[in-house]
Design an enzyme around this catalytic site. Structure first.
Site, PDB file in Angstrom:
ATOM      1  CG  ASP A  71     -49.825  -2.922  38.666  1.00  0.00           C
ATOM      2  OD1 ASP A  71     -48.700  -3.421  39.485  1.00  0.00           O
ATOM      3  OD2 ASP A  71     -51.023  -2.258  39.253  1.00  0.00           O
TER       4      ASP A  71
ATOM      5  CG  HIS B 143     -49.959  -0.436  33.876  1.00  0.00           C
ATOM      6  ND1 HIS B 143     -50.165   0.487  34.545  1.00  0.00           N
ATOM      7  CD2 HIS B 143     -50.872  -1.255  34.574  1.00  0.00           C
ATOM      8  CE1 HIS B 143     -51.154   0.786  35.305  1.00  0.00           C
ATOM      9  NE2 HIS B 143     -51.603  -0.389  35.303  1.00  0.00           N
TER      10      HIS B 143
HETATM   11 ZN    ZN Z   1     -53.873  -3.970  36.452  1.00  0.00          ZN
END
Ligand code: ZN
Length: 487
Positions: free
Chosen positions: A292, A447
């Site tokens: 993400d 991430h």
């Molecule tokens: Zn996020």
């Protein structure tokens, strides 16, 4: 001889006299025969009609008579003798009724008379005068106070007391007849009486169908009233189209004119949801790596690592300027999904509109940059986030709404915690490996904006491949690992 000749001449003259005498006798006999039984009489022929009608008050103009003297045999064509006619006229034009006019004449012992009937009639209708009313509008159901009226007839005079007054809806009818039966009607429209409702016209269809997730835009309407004119801006709208939720929604458009007449029209809007795709569990042991908040400065390096092991992952991207990297993600065969344009929780979770604007915005960005119109997505904070709690229930709404709009949203069942306590590649790797173990399939949250998280990936892949896992990118029918919604 001469005598004989004279004798002969005398005898010739005598014959002529005889002939003349015979002719005279015959003529006299014919005349007597012709005149025998002849009778003379005098008659009076009416000029004009034998029955006349005279309007009340109108003077009678005598049309006259013509005396005719005629015989049954002689003078059969008749002559008009110079004779004085005596006329008896009892007409009173100021009184209705039947009158006769008689005529008499006398001509050498021959008498004649004639009669004409004259009616004095009243065919003029009476007149009703209404005392003007006020301009004030009696409200609906309010009684109208009579302002007054008067009926006058040319013959009967004031016949106000004979007026029949009838109150009808919105008007009063006055009727009267004079003594001759001539009617008169008058009508008073009640001031401001307005039985006509406003007319509302819808632009667009009265029955509309839109896809769930498509913002409903009012197609427009107009309202017009016979008294108030254009009253479009006074239309009240009731009903809301939950454009994100399948169902049929009525919208009521109501206009009330200044006299209290109400019109309502309805538009029905059907919101059609997209059929949902049932996730299919993959064969074998599968790890779905998902990243993400990128692309970021470390994403290209990550792509190289993935290439090295021919592993495909999934990137839920944001709009942060790494357009080339985003293109590279797609070019190298990874799945790309929508994360968010702004990642500003307070903004995107403020309303369904705000969320979908962000969602569609990012979908368009990805399509513009990569050519892929993706329907894969991940909510900022995940479907179970409570950071959206300032807007109670928004996640309950959105988790359904995005699916009805044709998106597939993915949560995760393994959290690397790289956005939490895990700050090193080792920790991130251990968190993932620990999480994956014991699961037939794992959707791992990372991430790629954190170097240490990107650095952990190679170790995870090696461990996975060594332990019989397959790494797959997410597709529309992949396991979604939805969290329990908490807001
Ligand atoms: Zn996020």
């Amino acid at each position: 001889m001469e005598r004989e000749e004279e004798q002969g001449k005398k005898q010739g003259h005598r014959w002529v006299w005889w002939l003349a005498a015979v002719l005279l006798v015959l003529t006299a006999a014919g005349g007597i025969a012709l005149c025998w039984g002849n009778q003379f009489s005098l008659s009076l022929l009416l000029e004009g009609d034998g029955e006349m009608f005279l309007e009340y008050g109108q003077r009678y103009a005598e049309p006259g008579v013509r005396p005719v003297f005629a015989g049954t045999k002689l003078l059969r064509g008749g002559i008009t003798p110079e004779v004085s006619v005596e006329t008896h006229n009892g007409i009173n034009p100021d009184r209705l009724g039947r009158y006769t006019v008689t005529y008499y004449a006398d001509f050498h012992g021959h008498r004649a008379s004639a009669e004409r009937v004259v009616w004095v009639v009243d065919t003029v209708c009476p007149v009703i005068e209404l005392v003007p009313g006020p301009d004030r509008l009696p409200g609906p159901g309010e009684h109208y106070e009579e302002d007054g009226y008067r009926a006058v007839d040319n013959y009967d005079g004031d016949i106000t007391d004979r007026v029949v007054r009838t109150e009808l809806e919105g008007k009063i009818l006055y009727a009267v007849a004079d003594s001759s039966g001539n009617p008169c009607y008058a009508e008073r429209l009640l001031p401001g009486y307005d039985p006509i409702r406003p007319e509302i016209t819808l632009e667009g269809d009265a029955r509309m169908v839109i896809s769930a997730g498509t913002f409903f835009e009012e197609p427009g309407y107009h309202a017009w009233d016979n008294v108030d004119g254009d009253m479009t801006d006074q239309v009240e709208i009731e009903g809301e189209v939950l454009w994100y939720k399948p169902g049929t929604y009525p919208i009521f458009y109501t206009a009330t004119d200044s006299n209290g007449n109400i019109s309502t029209v309805v538009r029905s809007v059907e919101v059609m949801g997209q059929p949902r795709v049932a996730p299919v569990e993959p064969e074998g042991k599968v790890i779905y790596l998902t990243f993400d908040d990128g692309p970021g400065p470390y994403t290209l390096a990550l792509l190289d690592v993935l290439d090295k092991y021919d592993v495909k992952a999934t990137f839920f991207v944001v709009d942060n300027g790494y357009d080339d990297v985003m293109r590279e993600i797609v070019r190298r065969g990874h799945s790309i999904g929508i994360h968010t344009m702004s990642h500003a929780y307070g903004d995107i979770y403020a309303s369904p509109e705000a969320y979908f604007e962000d969602l569609y915005g990012m979908q368009r960005r990805i399509a513009d940059i990569t050519g892929v119109e993706t329907t894969l997505m991940r909510f900022p904070g995940g479907g179970s986030n409570t950071i959206s709690c300032p807007n109670p229930g928004i996640m309950t709404l959105l988790t359904e709404a995005v699916q009805d709009a044709g998106f597939q949203y993915f949560d995760w069942n393994v959290d690397s915690n790289d956005a939490g306590g895990a700050k090193t590649a080792n920790t991130v790797r251990e968190n993932i490996i620990t999480g994956v173990q014991g699961k037939r399939f794992s959707v791992v949250l990372q991430h790629d904006i954190h170097a240490y998280s990107v650095d952990a990936v190679e170790g995870v892949i090696r461990w996975g491949l060594d332990n019989g896992y397959t790494f797959l990118p997410l597709t529309g029918d992949s396991p979604t690992c939805h969290h329990g919604v908490r807001n």
